[in-house]
Design an enzyme around this catalytic site. Structure first.
Site, PDB file in Angstrom:
ATOM      1  N   CYS A   1      21.070  78.524 -36.663  1.00  0.00           N
ATOM      2  CA  CYS A   1      19.947  79.251 -36.068  1.00  0.00           C
ATOM      3  C   CYS A   1      20.092  80.758 -36.262  1.00  0.00           C
ATOM      4  O   CYS A   1      21.137  81.333 -35.938  1.00  0.00           O
ATOM      5  CB  CYS A   1      19.891  78.921 -34.581  1.00  0.00           C
ATOM      6  SG  CYS A   1      18.723  79.907 -33.639  1.00  0.00           S
TER       7      CYS A   1
ATOM      8  N   GLU B   1      10.332  88.066 -30.796  1.00  0.00           N
ATOM      9  CA  GLU B   1       9.296  87.425 -31.596  1.00  0.00           C
ATOM     10  C   GLU B   1       8.652  86.262 -30.848  1.00  0.00           C
ATOM     11  O   GLU B   1       9.284  85.609 -30.014  1.00  0.00           O
ATOM     12  CB  GLU B   1       9.900  86.910 -32.907  1.00  0.00           C
ATOM     13  CG  GLU B   1      10.291  88.044 -33.847  1.00  0.00           C
ATOM     14  CD  GLU B   1      10.742  87.560 -35.220  1.00  0.00           C
ATOM     15  OE1 GLU B   1      10.372  88.223 -36.204  1.00  0.00           O
ATOM     16  OE2 GLU B   1      11.452  86.548 -35.320  1.00  0.00           O
TER      17      GLU B   1
ATOM     18  N   CYS C   1      11.156  76.771 -37.054  1.00  0.00           N
ATOM     19  CA  CYS C   1      12.226  76.619 -36.062  1.00  0.00           C
ATOM     20  C   CYS C   1      13.503  77.292 -36.528  1.00  0.00           C
ATOM     21  O   CYS C   1      13.965  77.065 -37.639  1.00  0.00           O
ATOM     22  CB  CYS C   1      12.562  75.149 -35.832  1.00  0.00           C
ATOM     23  SG  CYS C   1      11.197  74.191 -35.249  1.00  0.00           S
TER      24      CYS C   1
ATOM     25  N   CYS D   1       4.681  79.572 -29.207  1.00  0.00           N
ATOM     26  CA  CYS D   1       6.132  79.395 -29.146  1.00  0.00           C
ATOM     27  C   CYS D   1       6.703  80.717 -28.657  1.00  0.00           C
ATOM     28  O   CYS D   1       6.578  81.740 -29.336  1.00  0.00           O
ATOM     29  CB  CYS D   1       6.664  79.026 -30.531  1.00  0.00           C
ATOM     30  SG  CYS D   1       8.462  78.859 -30.554  1.00  0.00           S
TER      31      CYS D   1
ATOM     32  N   CYS E   1      24.523  78.804 -32.164  1.00  0.00           N
ATOM     33  CA  CYS E   1      24.358  77.626 -33.029  1.00  0.00           C
ATOM     34  C   CYS E   1      24.419  78.034 -34.502  1.00  0.00           C
ATOM     35  O   CYS E   1      23.802  79.026 -34.906  1.00  0.00           O
ATOM     36  CB  CYS E   1      23.042  76.921 -32.723  1.00  0.00           C
ATOM     37  SG  CYS E   1      22.950  76.362 -31.017  1.00  0.00           S
TER      38      CYS E   1
ATOM     39  N   CYS F   1      20.456  85.354 -28.314  1.00  0.00           N
ATOM     40  CA  CYS F   1      20.946  84.140 -27.653  1.00  0.00           C
ATOM     41  C   CYS F   1      22.459  84.105 -27.782  1.00  0.00           C
ATOM     42  O   CYS F   1      23.006  84.478 -28.823  1.00  0.00           O
ATOM     43  CB  CYS F   1      20.345  82.891 -28.310  1.00  0.00           C
ATOM     44  SG  CYS F   1      20.847  81.356 -27.492  1.00  0.00           S
TER      45      CYS F   1
HETATM   46  N1  SAH Z   1      17.272  77.761 -27.586  1.00  0.00           N
HETATM   47  C1  SAH Z   1      16.529  76.603 -27.299  1.00  0.00           C
HETATM   48  C2  SAH Z   1      15.091  76.688 -27.728  1.00  0.00           C
HETATM   49  C3  SAH Z   1      14.756  77.306 -29.048  1.00  0.00           C
HETATM   50  S1  SAH Z   1      15.005  76.625 -30.587  1.00  0.00           S
HETATM   51  C4  SAH Z   1      17.147  75.414 -27.923  1.00  0.00           C
HETATM   52  O1  SAH Z   1      18.023  75.563 -28.743  1.00  0.00           O
HETATM   53  O2  SAH Z   1      16.766  74.309 -27.559  1.00  0.00           O
HETATM   54  C5  SAH Z   1      13.808  75.361 -30.991  1.00  0.00           C
HETATM   55  C6  SAH Z   1      14.462  74.248 -31.808  1.00  0.00           C
HETATM   56  O3  SAH Z   1      14.728  74.624 -33.165  1.00  0.00           O
HETATM   57  C7  SAH Z   1      15.797  73.861 -31.206  1.00  0.00           C
HETATM   58  O4  SAH Z   1      15.923  72.484 -31.194  1.00  0.00           O
HETATM   59  C8  SAH Z   1      16.745  74.482 -32.190  1.00  0.00           C
HETATM   60  O5  SAH Z   1      18.010  73.889 -32.098  1.00  0.00           O
HETATM   61  C9  SAH Z   1      16.036  74.241 -33.497  1.00  0.00           C
HETATM   62  N2  SAH Z   1      16.541  75.028 -34.602  1.00  0.00           N
HETATM   63  C10 SAH Z   1      17.290  76.157 -34.562  1.00  0.00           C
HETATM   64  N3  SAH Z   1      17.560  76.563 -35.820  1.00  0.00           N
HETATM   65  C11 SAH Z   1      16.955  75.691 -36.660  1.00  0.00           C
HETATM   66  C12 SAH Z   1      16.871  75.595 -38.058  1.00  0.00           C
HETATM   67  N4  SAH Z   1      17.440  76.492 -38.876  1.00  0.00           N
HETATM   68  N5  SAH Z   1      16.161  74.567 -38.580  1.00  0.00           N
HETATM   69  C13 SAH Z   1      15.564  73.667 -37.774  1.00  0.00           C
HETATM   70  N6  SAH Z   1      15.615  73.713 -36.438  1.00  0.00           N
HETATM   71  C14 SAH Z   1      16.313  74.710 -35.886  1.00  0.00           C
HETATM   72 FE1  SF4 Z   2      20.183  79.761 -29.053  1.00  0.00          FE
HETATM   73 FE2  SF4 Z   2      19.277  79.189 -31.492  1.00  0.00          FE
HETATM   74 FE3  SF4 Z   2      21.054  77.589 -30.331  1.00  0.00          FE
HETATM   75 FE4  SF4 Z   2      18.549  77.666 -29.388  1.00  0.00          FE
HETATM   76  S1  SF4 Z   2      19.198  76.956 -31.408  1.00  0.00           S
HETATM   77  S2  SF4 Z   2      20.452  77.706 -28.200  1.00  0.00           S
HETATM   78  S3  SF4 Z   2      18.053  79.847 -29.744  1.00  0.00           S
HETATM   79  S4  SF4 Z   2      21.394  79.742 -30.911  1.00  0.00           S
END
Ligand code: SAH
Ligand code: SF4
Length: 343
Positions: free
Chosen positions: A120, A93, A334, A106, A117, A113
């Site tokens: 996410c 996406e 995000c 974006c 996290c 991944c």
């Molecule tokens: N993987 C990379 C880049 C993508 S995520 C990273 O983690 O930095 C872009 C941002 O959105 C990151 O800071 C991520 O931690 C945050 N993010 C992920 N899940 C989210 C959520 N459910 N609500 C708000 N931010 C979130």
């Molecule tokens: Fe991976 Fe989501 Fe964590 Fe970014 S926030 S490192 S995309 S698991």
């Protein structure tokens, strides 16, 4: 032997391939313009290359371009979310965020991944594969084409950990930055990492002024470990040192992303730890009230807690802002990206 995908090559790789065919140096720029300036989908379209060369390239390389599977448009703010099918059938996406005369794309750097996290949707679905340089850059071309304009900014904030796919991400950023590519200014190209220290060190030594964002989410080691299990390898103390070195070397500011989660990382103790982490570091904190993802019980912090964080940071002289939520009605905010759209 199947033909190599031309999208697997960085600029040097393209130059070497052309040189091995006895072509003059200026052909590299022409090929880059077709691939990343114009988003060609077939070597036949490259009309300023000699016909024999076009045939030669088509024999050696396959040329894939993302195929649109599904597009959703936010009724609230015009944000568009795309699901693309890649050459091997994998899907990713991207999101297009229009704002006045700007268009920010974006983009994803991996299918899935591995960082896992807790907050996410991408992380919950696991890792499939790295994207190729061209597969990363093409998302920008394809989104800009859909908007009928050029992209002014691109952020590697979609699916994947960019520094777990460093070379391809950098190669893509160079195509996006190049005058004969997408022509986006280096400072308008942002890479966001969950804190992969070797990647931060490498980025500091690159000649381009790309922008760095770091997903911090907690400055307390035990909290961060439970929210971001994949980031345990790079402890906060070392992360802080690497970021200080980054700022020292580049003179550039670091952006911290901090998704505020009720009761998890929004307490006073967490705030004090964050203030200590930021003290003396050229940084900007982007507070993101956490977005809902399926299967996760994590809830957003109250407005008061978000404001408390913003105010405390600013009072301590740390730049801070609250990220405006975009595309939430189409799950494009995000952390809401997944490699498959459940219809
Ligand atoms: N993987 C990379 C880049 C993508 S995520 C990273 O983690 O930095 C872009 C941002 O959105 C990151 O800071 C991520 O931690 C945050 N993010 C992920 N899940 C989210 C959520 N459910 N609500 C708000 N931010 C979130
Ligand atoms: Fe991976 Fe989501 Fe964590 Fe970014 S926030 S490192 S995309 S698991």
């Amino acid at each position: 032997m199947p033909a190599a995908d031309v999208k697997s090559l960085d600029r040097t790789g393209l130059a070497e391939a052309l040189e091995s065919l006895g072509e003059p140096g200026y052909r590299t720029g022409q090929l880059v313009r077709w691939l990343y300036g114009r988003g060609a989908t077939d070597f036949e379209q490259m009309t300023d290359l000699p016909e024999a060369l076009r045939r030669e390239l088509a024999g050696r390389f396959s040329l894939s371009f993302p195929a649109l599977v599904r597009r959703q448009v936010s009724a609230a703010d015009g944000t568009r979310k795309y699901l693309w099918r890649l050459g091997d059938g994998a899907t990713v996406e991207s999101v297009g965020l229009p704002a006045g005369s700007r268009l920010t794309v974006c983009l994803s750097t991996q299918v899935g991944c591995a960082m896992g996290c807790a907050f996410c949707a991408t992380g919950r679905a696991g890792f499939v594969r790295n994207l190729l340089p061209g597969e990363i850059a093409d998302q920008v071309t394809a989104v800009a084409r859909d908007f009928g304009t050029r992209a002014t900014n691109a952020v590697a904030m979609g699916q994947g950990e960019p520094f777990a796919n460093y070379d391809a991400t950098l190669a893509a950023f160079r195509f996006l930055n190049a005058k004969d590519g997408a022509g986006i200014g280096a400072r308008h190209l942002t890479v966001s990492t969950s804190g992969v220290i070797p990647g931060i060190r490498r980025l500091a030594s690159e000649p381009e002024q790309f922008t760095l964002a770091v997903s911090l989410h907690s400055a307390v080691q035990s909290t961060r470990d439970s929210l971001m299990p994949g980031a345990r390898r790079w402890p906060l103390l070392e992360l802080r040192e690497a970021l200080a070195a980054y700022v020292e070397t580049t003179g550039r500011r670091v952006t911290f992303e901090y998704a505020l989660i009720d009761g998890a990382n929004d307490t006073e103790a967490e705030l004090q730890a964050l203030l200590r982490f930021c003290a003396g570091l050229l940084c900007h904190v982007n507070l993101i009230p956490v977005n809902a993802v399926p299967g996760s019980a994590l809830a957003r912090s109250s407005k008061q807690r978000v404001e408390r964080f913003r105010h405390a940071l600013q009072s301590a002289g740390v730049e801070a802002s609250v990220r405006v939520e975009r595309g939430a009605d189409i799950d494009a905010a995000c952390g809401q990206l997944r490699q498959r759209c459940e219809a």
